[in-house]
Design a protein around this motif. Structure first.
Motif, PDB file in Angstrom:
ATOM      1  N   GLY A   1       0.814  -1.210   0.000  1.00 38.12           N
ATOM      2  CA  GLY A   1       0.000   0.000   0.000  1.00 38.12           C
ATOM      3  C   GLY A   1       0.839   1.247   0.000  1.00 38.12           C
ATOM      4  N   ALA A   2       0.144   2.368  -0.016  1.00 36.62           N
ATOM      5  CA  ALA A   2       0.831   3.652  -0.062  1.00 36.62           C
ATOM      6  C   ALA A   2       1.511   3.974   1.255  1.00 36.62           C
ATOM      7  N   ASP A   3       1.203   3.224   2.304  1.00 40.70           N
ATOM      8  CA  ASP A   3       1.795   3.511   3.604  1.00 40.70           C
ATOM      9  C   ASP A   3       3.114   2.787   3.836  1.00 40.70           C
ATOM     10  N   ALA A   4       3.595   2.050   2.826  1.00 44.19           N
ATOM     11  CA  ALA A   4       4.849   1.330   3.002  1.00 44.19           C
ATOM     12  C   ALA A   4       5.969   2.309   3.296  1.00 44.19           C
ATOM     13  N   PRO A   5       6.794   2.041   4.303  1.00 47.10           N
ATOM     14  CA  PRO A   5       7.836   2.988   4.671  1.00 47.10           C
ATOM     15  C   PRO A   5       8.975   2.988   3.678  1.00 47.10           C
ATOM     16  N   ALA A   6       9.736   4.027   3.698  1.00 48.05           N
ATOM     17  CA  ALA A   6      10.929   4.122   2.862  1.00 48.05           C
ATOM     18  C   ALA A   6      12.127   3.720   3.693  1.00 48.05           C
ATOM     19  N   PRO A   7      12.687   2.499   3.468  1.00 45.43           N
ATOM     20  CA  PRO A   7      13.814   2.048   4.261  1.00 45.43           C
ATOM     21  C   PRO A   7      14.969   3.039   4.172  1.00 45.43           C
ATOM     22  N   GLY A   8      15.592   3.263   5.279  1.00 41.09           N
ATOM     23  CA  GLY A   8      16.736   4.148   5.271  1.00 41.09           C
ATOM     24  C   GLY A   8      16.377   5.612   5.400  1.00 41.09           C
TER      25      GLY A   8
ATOM     26  N   GLY B   1      -2.154   3.520 -13.363  1.00 41.29           N
ATOM     27  CA  GLY B   1      -2.652   4.839 -13.020  1.00 41.29           C
ATOM     28  C   GLY B   1      -1.729   5.683 -12.172  1.00 41.29           C
ATOM     29  N   THR B   2      -0.441   5.386 -12.149  1.00 39.80           N
ATOM     30  CA  THR B   2       0.470   6.114 -11.266  1.00 39.80           C
ATOM     31  C   THR B   2       1.177   7.285 -11.942  1.00 39.80           C
ATOM     32  N   VAL B   3       1.352   7.230 -13.251  1.00 37.05           N
ATOM     33  CA  VAL B   3       2.202   8.206 -13.944  1.00 37.05           C
ATOM     34  C   VAL B   3       1.384   9.378 -14.477  1.00 37.05           C
ATOM     35  N   PRO B   4       1.690  10.598 -14.070  1.00 39.16           N
ATOM     36  CA  PRO B   4       0.986  11.758 -14.631  1.00 39.16           C
ATOM     37  C   PRO B   4       1.273  11.865 -16.129  1.00 39.16           C
ATOM     38  N   LEU B   5       0.243  12.107 -16.922  1.00 39.66           N
ATOM     39  CA  LEU B   5       0.408  12.121 -18.379  1.00 39.66           C
ATOM     40  C   LEU B   5       1.243  13.300 -18.839  1.00 39.66           C
TER      41      LEU B   5
ATOM     42  N   ARG C   1      17.562  -4.774  -5.298  1.00 40.45           N
ATOM     43  CA  ARG C   1      16.529  -5.012  -4.300  1.00 40.45           C
ATOM     44  C   ARG C   1      15.528  -3.867  -4.293  1.00 40.45           C
ATOM     45  N   VAL C   2      14.251  -4.205  -4.414  1.00 43.88           N
ATOM     46  CA  VAL C   2      13.191  -3.202  -4.339  1.00 43.88           C
ATOM     47  C   VAL C   2      12.947  -2.869  -2.869  1.00 43.88           C
ATOM     48  N   THR C   3      13.191  -1.617  -2.492  1.00 43.43           N
ATOM     49  CA  THR C   3      13.077  -1.229  -1.083  1.00 43.43           C
ATOM     50  C   THR C   3      11.740  -0.599  -0.745  1.00 43.43           C
ATOM     51  N   ARG C   4      10.998  -0.162  -1.769  1.00 49.57           N
ATOM     52  CA  ARG C   4       9.690   0.459  -1.525  1.00 49.57           C
ATOM     53  C   ARG C   4       8.684  -0.044  -2.549  1.00 49.57           C
ATOM     54  N   TRP C   5       7.459  -0.342  -2.057  1.00 53.99           N
ATOM     55  CA  TRP C   5       6.384  -0.814  -2.941  1.00 53.99           C
ATOM     56  C   TRP C   5       5.187   0.140  -2.940  1.00 53.99           C
ATOM     57  N   ASP C   6       5.371   1.341  -2.447  1.00 58.86           N
ATOM     58  CA  ASP C   6       4.249   2.275  -2.400  1.00 58.86           C
ATOM     59  C   ASP C   6       4.029   2.904  -3.778  1.00 58.86           C
ATOM     60  N   ARG C   7       2.936   3.672  -3.890  1.00 61.48           N
ATOM     61  CA  ARG C   7       2.555   4.245  -5.181  1.00 61.48           C
ATOM     62  C   ARG C   7       3.577   5.270  -5.675  1.00 61.48           C
ATOM     63  N   GLU C   8       4.205   5.979  -4.770  1.00 61.67           N
ATOM     64  CA  GLU C   8       5.219   6.949  -5.185  1.00 61.67           C
ATOM     65  C   GLU C   8       6.398   6.250  -5.855  1.00 61.67           C
ATOM     66  N   ALA C   9       6.841   5.148  -5.271  1.00 60.10           N
ATOM     67  CA  ALA C   9       7.938   4.391  -5.866  1.00 60.10           C
ATOM     68  C   ALA C   9       7.515   3.788  -7.201  1.00 60.10           C
TER      69      ALA C   9
ATOM     70  N   GLY D   1      16.926   7.543   1.343  1.00 57.74           N
ATOM     71  CA  GLY D   1      16.811   6.406   0.445  1.00 57.74           C
ATOM     72  C   GLY D   1      15.791   6.583  -0.645  1.00 57.74           C
ATOM     73  N   ARG D   2      15.123   7.769  -0.682  1.00 60.22           N
ATOM     74  CA  ARG D   2      14.029   7.943  -1.615  1.00 60.22           C
ATOM     75  C   ARG D   2      14.480   8.262  -3.025  1.00 60.22           C
ATOM     76  N   GLY D   3      15.672   8.868  -3.168  1.00 58.42           N
ATOM     77  CA  GLY D   3      16.102   9.327  -4.475  1.00 58.42           C
ATOM     78  C   GLY D   3      16.171   8.231  -5.514  1.00 58.42           C
ATOM     79  N   TRP D   4      16.620   7.049  -5.092  1.00 62.32           N
ATOM     80  CA  TRP D   4      16.810   5.952  -6.031  1.00 62.32           C
ATOM     81  C   TRP D   4      15.725   4.897  -5.912  1.00 62.32           C
ATOM     82  N   ALA D   5      14.662   5.193  -5.166  1.00 63.29           N
ATOM     83  CA  ALA D   5      13.606   4.196  -4.998  1.00 63.29           C
ATOM     84  C   ALA D   5      12.969   3.835  -6.331  1.00 63.29           C
ATOM     85  N   GLY D   6      12.758   4.842  -7.190  1.00 63.84           N
ATOM     86  CA  GLY D   6      12.158   4.572  -8.491  1.00 63.84           C
ATOM     87  C   GLY D   6      13.045   3.716  -9.364  1.00 63.84           C
ATOM     88  N   ALA D   7      14.353   4.016  -9.366  1.00 65.48           N
ATOM     89  CA  ALA D   7      15.281   3.221 -10.160  1.00 65.48           C
ATOM     90  C   ALA D   7      15.328   1.782  -9.651  1.00 65.48           C
TER      91      ALA D   7
END
Length: 286
Positions: free
Chosen positions: A16-23, A202-206, A46-54, A27-33
């Motif tokens: 879910g969207a409440d999944a924490p960002a490890p570190g 539905g995550t990516v803004p057009l 290793r995938v560290t985040r599974w939330d919608r932002e990632a 650690g957020r800068g490279w979560a998408g990569a």
């Protein structure tokens, strides 16, 4: 048959969207990569985040994974080329590298989508068919034809030069993943809850992300092909990306109408469709 894209899902407790960002925030800068490479390739990321932002950031990063996959495919073909192998073997190696580095999930998704669309059954039944582990006749025929088309197109490019084949492999790889970015745009629903498809749908803004990615990839493909083939090549490079994404969009719309939304298999199907169409365009007028 390899497990389908639809079977890849977040770990328990991290869907879910409440999944924490490890570190922490650092650690957020490279979560998408990490999300992109960890879910779309076999590379040990290793995938560290599974939330919608990632997920959103990961789908924007998707074309970069295509650059890596296409580059690896071109590199192996180059080694074979130096060893005296012909264009056909180089083409087979390029397609094989793409399949290996994605665990065959995109090809598997394409086959499952073909079975679902070809079944003629209601959406719920078609989705159930797509989740089965076996491949039906529609899937087999589609898979064979698509792989043969990719090999034939790459062989024609490699017959011109290794550089031409390398441009084809990279453009196809990036276009395939750009199609994933566009498929994950807002407004495209998931067909069912759960799975990787629902995680990224539905995550990516057009306007803010998907369209700029399309413009950037098209421009880079035009420059790369133009450097190799001149002005006509630049047109072919841009057309390869645009036509590839356009054909993938047609498949996407058909799937949304037929299934009520997208699944992981649909993402795989649009990726292989985009790659194949892009390769075919690159062979025209050369």
């Amino acid at each position: 048959m390899a497990a389908s894209d639809e079977e890849r899902h977040p770990p328990d407790g991290a869907d879910g969207a409440d999944a924490p960002a490890p570190g922490g925030p650092g650690g957020r800068g490279w979560a998408g990569a990490r999300f992109a490479f960890g879910t779309l390739t076999v590379l040990p990321v290793r995938v560290t985040r599974w939330d919608r932002e990632a997920a959103r950031s990961g789908m924007v990063w998707a074309p970069v994974t295509g650059l890596v996959v296409g580059g690896c495919a071109a590199a192996l073909a180059g080694l074979l080329w130096l060893g005296g192998a012909g264009p056909a073997l180089a083409a087979v190696a390029s397609v094989a590298v793409g399949a290996v580095l994605t665990r065959g999930l995109h090809l598997d998704g394409l086959a499952d989508v073909a079975d679902g669309l070809g079944s003629g059954k209601p959406a719920a039944d078609a989705l159930r068919i797509m989740k089965q582990s076996d491949i039906g006749p529609f899937g087999v025929v589609t898979l064979v034809l698509v792989v043969l088309a990719q090999i034939a197109a790459l062989a024609q490019l490699y017959a011109g030069s290794w550089a031409a084949g390398a441009v084809g492999a990279v453009v196809a790889g990036v276009t395939a993943r750009l199609a994933l970015t566009l498929t994950a745009r807002r407004g495209v629903p998931a067909a069912r809850p759960g799975g990787l498809g629902a995680a990224v749908a539905g995550t990516v803004p057009l306007r803010q992300a998907a369209l700029p990615a399309l413009v950037l990839v098209t421009a880079v493909a035009a420059v790369a092909a133009g450097a190799l083939w001149g002005p006509s090549g630049a047109v072919r490079g841009a057309a390869a990306v645009l036509v590839g994404c356009g054909v993938a969009e047609l498949l996407l719309r058909r799937c949304v109408r037929r299934f009520g939304g997208v699944t992981g298999d649909v993402f795989g199907g649009v990726a292989e469709t985009a790659a194949t169409a892009a390769l075919v365009v690159l062979t025209l007028g050369g």
